[in-house]
Design a protein around this motif. Structure first.
Motif, short mmCIF file in Angstrom:
data_model
loop_
_atom_site.label_atom_id
_atom_site.label_comp_id
_atom_site.label_asym_id
_atom_site.label_seq_id
_atom_site.Cartn_x
_atom_site.Cartn_y
_atom_site.Cartn_z
N GLY A 74 -4.04 -5.42 9.56
CA GLY A 74 -3.56 -3.96 9.10
C GLY A 74 -1.43 -3.89 8.96
O GLY A 74 -0.58 -4.71 8.88
N GLY A 75 -1.48 -2.43 9.00
CA GLY A 75 0.45 -2.01 8.86
C GLY A 75 0.91 -2.00 7.84
O GLY A 75 2.33 -1.64 8.24
N GLY A 76 -0.06 -2.74 6.45
CA GLY A 76 1.38 -1.65 5.87
C GLY A 76 1.62 -3.46 5.77
O GLY A 76 1.88 -3.74 6.16
N ALA A 77 2.45 -3.54 4.10
CA ALA A 77 3.42 -3.79 3.85
C ALA A 77 4.40 -3.49 4.71
O ALA A 77 5.22 -4.68 4.66
N THR A 78 4.22 -2.13 4.66
CA THR A 78 6.22 -1.97 6.35
C THR A 78 5.96 -3.33 7.20
O THR A 78 6.92 -3.48 7.74
N LEU A 79 4.34 -3.64 7.83
CA LEU A 79 5.11 -4.35 9.01
C LEU A 79 5.01 -5.88 8.93
O LEU A 79 5.75 -6.20 9.60
N GLN A 80 5.37 -6.11 7.66
CA GLN A 80 4.88 -7.02 6.97
C GLN A 80 7.54 -7.30 6.76
O GLN A 80 7.20 -8.51 6.84
N PHE A 81 8.02 -6.57 6.90
CA PHE A 81 8.93 -6.52 6.55
C PHE A 81 9.03 -7.19 8.25
O PHE A 81 10.48 -7.38 7.81
N ALA A 82 9.01 -7.00 9.49
CA ALA A 82 9.28 -7.02 10.29
C ALA A 82 8.42 -8.72 10.92
O ALA A 82 8.87 -9.59 11.46
N LEU A 151 11.74 -11.56 -1.88
CA LEU A 151 12.12 -10.70 -3.02
C LEU A 151 11.37 -9.91 -2.97
O LEU A 151 9.77 -10.03 -2.30
N CYS A 152 11.21 -9.01 -3.93
CA CYS A 152 10.11 -7.63 -3.95
C CYS A 152 10.06 -7.72 -5.52
O CYS A 152 11.04 -7.83 -6.42
N SER A 153 8.35 -8.47 -5.68
CA SER A 153 7.97 -8.68 -7.26
C SER A 153 8.61 -6.91 -8.80
O SER A 153 9.39 -7.26 -9.01
N ASN A 154 8.04 -6.18 -7.48
CA ASN A 154 8.26 -4.93 -8.52
C ASN A 154 8.25 -3.92 -7.72
O ASN A 154 8.17 -3.64 -6.64
N ASN A 155 9.48 -2.76 -8.16
CA ASN A 155 10.77 -1.97 -7.62
C ASN A 155 9.78 -0.69 -8.10
O ASN A 155 10.12 -0.42 -8.72
N THR A 156 8.66 -0.36 -6.97
CA THR A 156 8.20 0.72 -7.24
C THR A 156 8.86 1.89 -7.44
O THR A 156 7.85 2.95 -7.98
N ILE A 157 9.79 2.18 -6.91
CA ILE A 157 10.62 3.52 -7.91
C ILE A 157 11.04 3.96 -8.72
O ILE A 157 11.34 4.34 -8.91
N SER A 178 3.65 -6.33 -3.23
CA SER A 178 3.24 -4.28 -2.87
C SER A 178 2.32 -3.89 -4.47
O SER A 178 1.33 -3.41 -4.76
N SER A 179 3.02 -3.78 -5.05
CA SER A 179 2.84 -2.85 -6.66
C SER A 179 2.60 -3.85 -7.67
O SER A 179 2.82 -3.10 -8.42
N ASP A 180 2.96 -5.45 -7.68
CA ASP A 180 1.69 -5.59 -9.09
C ASP A 180 1.08 -6.82 -8.53
O ASP A 180 0.53 -7.65 -9.61
N ALA A 198 -2.81 -3.35 0.05
CA ALA A 198 -3.63 -3.13 -1.51
C ALA A 198 -3.45 -1.83 -2.31
O ALA A 198 -4.50 -1.69 -3.36
N GLN A 199 -2.82 -0.90 -1.27
CA GLN A 199 -3.64 0.38 -2.33
C GLN A 199 -2.64 0.69 -3.65
O GLN A 199 -2.38 1.91 -3.54
N LYS A 200 -2.03 -0.24 -4.07
CA LYS A 200 -1.75 0.40 -6.12
C LYS A 200 -3.07 -0.70 -6.78
O LYS A 200 -3.84 -0.26 -7.49
N ASN A 201 -2.97 -2.22 -6.78
CA ASN A 201 -3.99 -2.41 -7.50
C ASN A 201 -5.22 -3.19 -6.95
O ASN A 201 -6.33 -3.63 -7.87
#
Ligand code: PMP
Length: 365
Positions: A74-82, A151-157, A178-180, A198-201
């Protein structure tokens, strides 16, 4: 609203209709248990079978080698940042980041917050036109011997995406996909660790998929809280505590759908087709629509573009909504328009958007 909307949301985002229908059909009696998945024990056999099925599907679709293990947390991708720096970088080590957007920057900053020395291997943040491209290989500067390069594979913003991942040599590559994630084939063996909300693809919010090299998942650093240890999740096969049960279930259904679509090569082809249609319309508009990202860095997941004025951009988003298309307003930090065209968005829906864009230009341009 008596029919389904065309959903260009950046995440949570459109899910394939057959996935939603199957979840609906199975809601009252899942896997012959006489109850819904929401009411089922994560320690019972049907759940175990579903979890193993999801892992097997991931392995099949991505060609995940034996060297790597799949985890759901759980915790979203944000938790993975930590979690990434806490587990993969020793307290006196260095972690290196390629900063290509707001999420990549957050990941970089979080490594500092958990007490690791974080350095930038490259950044495309500028005063004039920030984060509109992916850096060239020669711009990536790796000093010393970092524990990993993130690295971040796809920059959602900002709507940029790595077309091919850089060759980082002996260094451990960690990717926020996360986003690709699952929008194209990926050579998992090139990564020490991949994570993706998971909440994109691939499903709903609430579950993050991690694919890590086993010896990295086994690393232990001091003072890491139990839930934040990859080792704990790996040893307990994602069942250390109650996992995000419903999220994993929807991911499993989405993976079945991806398999039915012909797997990741077929899905990538469809995403490329959607990109060609949409970017083709932008580039063929005589400058009315202007792509925000450099052409060689364009994302197939989040298509970002500008109109001549901010007023027109606002009208575009509201008129599109009236025409049954939502989620087109750009992120507040980037402005403009963003169409998120994840796996579940169809070629036909993208054509509907393009028809709307042409009509909008004809009447308002
Ligand atoms: N990384 C990327 C690339 C994202 O797009 C997002 C969310 N949009 C995040 C990380 C953060 O994900 P979450 O909200 O699941 O924590």
């Amino acid at each position: 609203m008596d029919k389904r909307i065309i959903n260009f949301n950046p995440g949570p985002a459109a899910l394939p209709e057959p996935v939603l229908q199957r979840a609906r059909d199975e809601m009252l009696n899942w896997a012959g248990t006489g109850m819904s998945i929401l009411e089922s024990s994560h320690r019972a056999k049907p759940f175990e079978a579903m979890l193993n099925g999801a892992k097997a599907r991931f392995t099949e679709l991505l060609g995940i080698p034996d060297t790597h293990q799949i985890l759901f947390v759980g915790g979203g991708a944000t938790l993975q940042f930590a979690m990434v720096p806490l587990n993969l970088c020793p307290p006196d080590g260095t972690a290196s980041y390629i900063v290509t957007g707001s999420w990549a920057k957050k990941a970089y900053q979080e490594a500092g917050k958990v007490g690791r020395k974080a350095v930038m291997a490259a950044t495309t943040e500028t005063k004039e036109k920030t984060f509109h491209r992916i850096p060239k290989p020669e711009e990536i500067k790796v000093e010393g011997d970092p524990a990993y390069i993130h690295l971040c594979s796809n920059n959602t913003i900002f709507g940029t995406e790595w077309q091919t991942y850089p060759d980082l040599g002996k260094h451990v590559m960690v990717g926020d996909l996360s986003s690709d994630f699952m929008s194209r084939p990926v050579d998992v063996s090139k990564f020490g660790l991949i994570y993706a909300g998971a909440q994109k693809n691939v499903g709903p919010a609430g579950v993050t998929v991690i694919i890590g090299r086993k010896e990295l998942l086994a690393l232990e650093q001091p003072n890491v809280p139990t839930y934040l240890k990859y080792k704990i999740h790996a040893e307990n096969d994602s069942l250390y505590n109650t996992p995000p049960v419903f999220g994993i279930y929807i991911v499993a259904l989405a993976l079945d759908w991806m398999k039915e679509q012909g797997g990741l090569t077929a899905i990538q082809k469809r995403n490329q087709e959607k990109g060609q249609i949409l970017y083709g319309a932008i580039d063929g508009s005589g400058g009315f629509y202007r792509g925000s990202a450099d052409k060689d860095s364009r994302s197939l997941m989040n298509v970002t573009f500008r109109l001549p004025t901010e007023e027109l951009e606002a009208t575009f988003a509201t008129d599109a909504k009236k025409a049954g298309m939502i989620g087109l307003k750009g992120h507040r930090s980037a402005g403009g328009i963003r169409a998120s065209t994840y796996n579940a968005v169809t070629v036909e829906q993208v054509r509907t958007l393009v028809d709307f864009m042409k009509e909008f230009q004809r009447t308002k341009g």
